[in-house]
Design a protein around this motif. Structure first.
Motif, PDB file in Angstrom:
ATOM      1  N   GLY A  57     -11.051 -16.447  -7.334  1.00  0.00           N
ATOM      2  CA  GLY A  57      -9.787 -15.878  -6.906  1.00  0.00           C
ATOM      3  C   GLY A  57      -9.892 -14.426  -6.491  1.00  0.00           C
ATOM      4  O   GLY A  57      -9.181 -13.968  -5.591  1.00  0.00           O
ATOM      5  N   ASN A  58     -10.781 -13.695  -7.111  1.00  0.00           N
ATOM      6  CA  ASN A  58     -10.944 -12.274  -6.778  1.00  0.00           C
ATOM      7  C   ASN A  58     -11.381 -12.077  -5.329  1.00  0.00           C
ATOM      8  O   ASN A  58     -11.003 -11.084  -4.701  1.00  0.00           O
ATOM      9  N   GLU A  59     -12.151 -13.005  -4.800  1.00  0.00           N
ATOM     10  CA  GLU A  59     -12.540 -12.887  -3.391  1.00  0.00           C
ATOM     11  C   GLU A  59     -11.309 -12.971  -2.492  1.00  0.00           C
ATOM     12  O   GLU A  59     -11.213 -12.246  -1.490  1.00  0.00           O
ATOM     13  N   VAL A  60     -10.354 -13.808  -2.834  1.00  0.00           N
ATOM     14  CA  VAL A  60      -9.090 -13.886  -2.087  1.00  0.00           C
ATOM     15  C   VAL A  60      -8.317 -12.580  -2.257  1.00  0.00           C
ATOM     16  O   VAL A  60      -7.769 -12.039  -1.289  1.00  0.00           O
ATOM     17  N   TYR A  61      -8.276 -12.079  -3.474  1.00  0.00           N
ATOM     18  CA  TYR A  61      -7.587 -10.813  -3.752  1.00  0.00           C
ATOM     19  C   TYR A  61      -8.137  -9.695  -2.860  1.00  0.00           C
ATOM     20  O   TYR A  61      -7.366  -8.922  -2.271  1.00  0.00           O
ATOM     21  N   LEU A  62      -9.450  -9.604  -2.748  1.00  0.00           N
ATOM     22  CA  LEU A  62     -10.066  -8.551  -1.939  1.00  0.00           C
ATOM     23  C   LEU A  62      -9.745  -8.702  -0.455  1.00  0.00           C
ATOM     24  O   LEU A  62      -9.511  -7.717   0.246  1.00  0.00           O
ATOM     25  N   ILE A  63      -9.707  -9.939   0.024  1.00  0.00           N
ATOM     26  CA  ILE A  63      -9.353 -10.188   1.427  1.00  0.00           C
ATOM     27  C   ILE A  63      -7.891  -9.815   1.653  1.00  0.00           C
ATOM     28  O   ILE A  63      -7.552  -9.159   2.651  1.00  0.00           O
ATOM     29  N   ALA A  64      -7.016 -10.224   0.744  1.00  0.00           N
ATOM     30  CA  ALA A  64      -5.598  -9.877   0.876  1.00  0.00           C
ATOM     31  C   ALA A  64      -5.428  -8.357   0.920  1.00  0.00           C
ATOM     32  O   ALA A  64      -4.679  -7.832   1.758  1.00  0.00           O
ATOM     33  N   LYS A  65      -6.132  -7.675   0.045  1.00  0.00           N
ATOM     34  CA  LYS A  65      -6.064  -6.216   0.007  1.00  0.00           C
ATOM     35  C   LYS A  65      -6.513  -5.620   1.341  1.00  0.00           C
ATOM     36  O   LYS A  65      -5.884  -4.699   1.860  1.00  0.00           O
ATOM     37  N   ALA A  66      -7.587  -6.159   1.920  1.00  0.00           N
ATOM     38  CA  ALA A  66      -8.088  -5.682   3.213  1.00  0.00           C
ATOM     39  C   ALA A  66      -7.062  -5.924   4.324  1.00  0.00           C
ATOM     40  O   ALA A  66      -7.006  -5.160   5.292  1.00  0.00           O
ATOM     41  N   LYS A  67      -6.250  -6.952   4.168  1.00  0.00           N
ATOM     42  CA  LYS A  67      -5.209  -7.268   5.142  1.00  0.00           C
ATOM     43  C   LYS A  67      -3.917  -6.484   4.887  1.00  0.00           C
ATOM     44  O   LYS A  67      -2.937  -6.646   5.599  1.00  0.00           O
ATOM     45  N   ALA A 123     -17.863  -9.924   1.034  1.00  0.00           N
ATOM     46  CA  ALA A 123     -18.758 -10.981   0.559  1.00  0.00           C
ATOM     47  C   ALA A 123     -17.957 -12.040  -0.202  1.00  0.00           C
ATOM     48  O   ALA A 123     -17.066 -11.700  -0.993  1.00  0.00           O
ATOM     49  N   THR A 124     -18.286 -13.304   0.035  1.00  0.00           N
ATOM     50  CA  THR A 124     -17.593 -14.412  -0.630  1.00  0.00           C
ATOM     51  C   THR A 124     -18.600 -15.399  -1.228  1.00  0.00           C
ATOM     52  O   THR A 124     -18.507 -16.608  -1.012  1.00  0.00           O
ATOM     53  N   PRO A 125     -19.564 -14.912  -1.998  1.00  0.00           N
ATOM     54  CA  PRO A 125     -20.613 -15.800  -2.513  1.00  0.00           C
ATOM     55  C   PRO A 125     -20.091 -16.896  -3.443  1.00  0.00           C
ATOM     56  O   PRO A 125     -20.621 -18.010  -3.436  1.00  0.00           O
ATOM     57  N   VAL A 126     -19.075 -16.605  -4.215  1.00  0.00           N
ATOM     58  CA  VAL A 126     -18.553 -17.618  -5.135  1.00  0.00           C
ATOM     59  C   VAL A 126     -17.941 -18.764  -4.337  1.00  0.00           C
ATOM     60  O   VAL A 126     -18.225 -19.939  -4.589  1.00  0.00           O
TER      61      VAL A 126
END
Length: 145
Positions: A57-67, A123-126
């Motif tokens: 979920g944190n990878e989604v959080y980081l993308i949302a933040k970037a957007k 990065a979205t390795p998970v």
């Protein structure tokens, strides 16, 4: 209209952020549950399961933040409280899909996260690993392996 008809409802302050929060929850909870074949109760019983859910979920959080989308910490805390109320043995939809040998939503979850991660240089390795793991489960269900 809902108020006049007596239908319970809530008008959200930031619908876009709430949608991204729901996406974050689905990405973490559904995929990890499907791979590990665990019910909702596992989030409270296993720190290891929760760790994986949070990392996806944190990878989604980081993308949302970037957007420029603000997923609030209190929503994340609220979700944990909600998970505590779900009956232990309930399964998420992706676990149900794997059990029923149906195609899953992995392309809408992990694959989209992977694509957006590339676009925003996150990065979205998970999610990359989860994507391939769920695809293997689908191949297994389809008799490919």
């Amino acid at each position: 209209m809902f108020t006049k008809t007596g239908i319970r409802h809530k008008i959200l302050e930031d619908m876009l952020a709430e949608k991204w929060f729901k996406f974050m929850c689905n990405v973490g909870e559904n995929q990890v549950s499907a791979i590990l074949d665990i019910p909702f109760g596992a989030w409270n019983a296993s720190d290891h399961a929760s760790f994986l859910r949070e990392k996806a979920g944190n990878e989604v959080y980081l993308i949302a933040k970037a957007k420029g989308i603000n997923i609030k910490q209190e929503w994340i805390d609220r979700q944990q409280a909600i998970l505590n109320t779900i009956p232990y043995h309930n399964n998420c939809s992706m676990v149900q899909d794997i059990h029923a040998k149906r195609q899953t939503e992995v392309d809408m979850f992990a694959l989209e996260v992977i694509k957006m991660g590339k676009k925003y240089h996150i990065a979205t390795p998970v999610n990359e690993i989860l994507y391939h793991m769920v695809k293997v489960l689908e191949e297994k269900n389809n008799g490919v392996i």
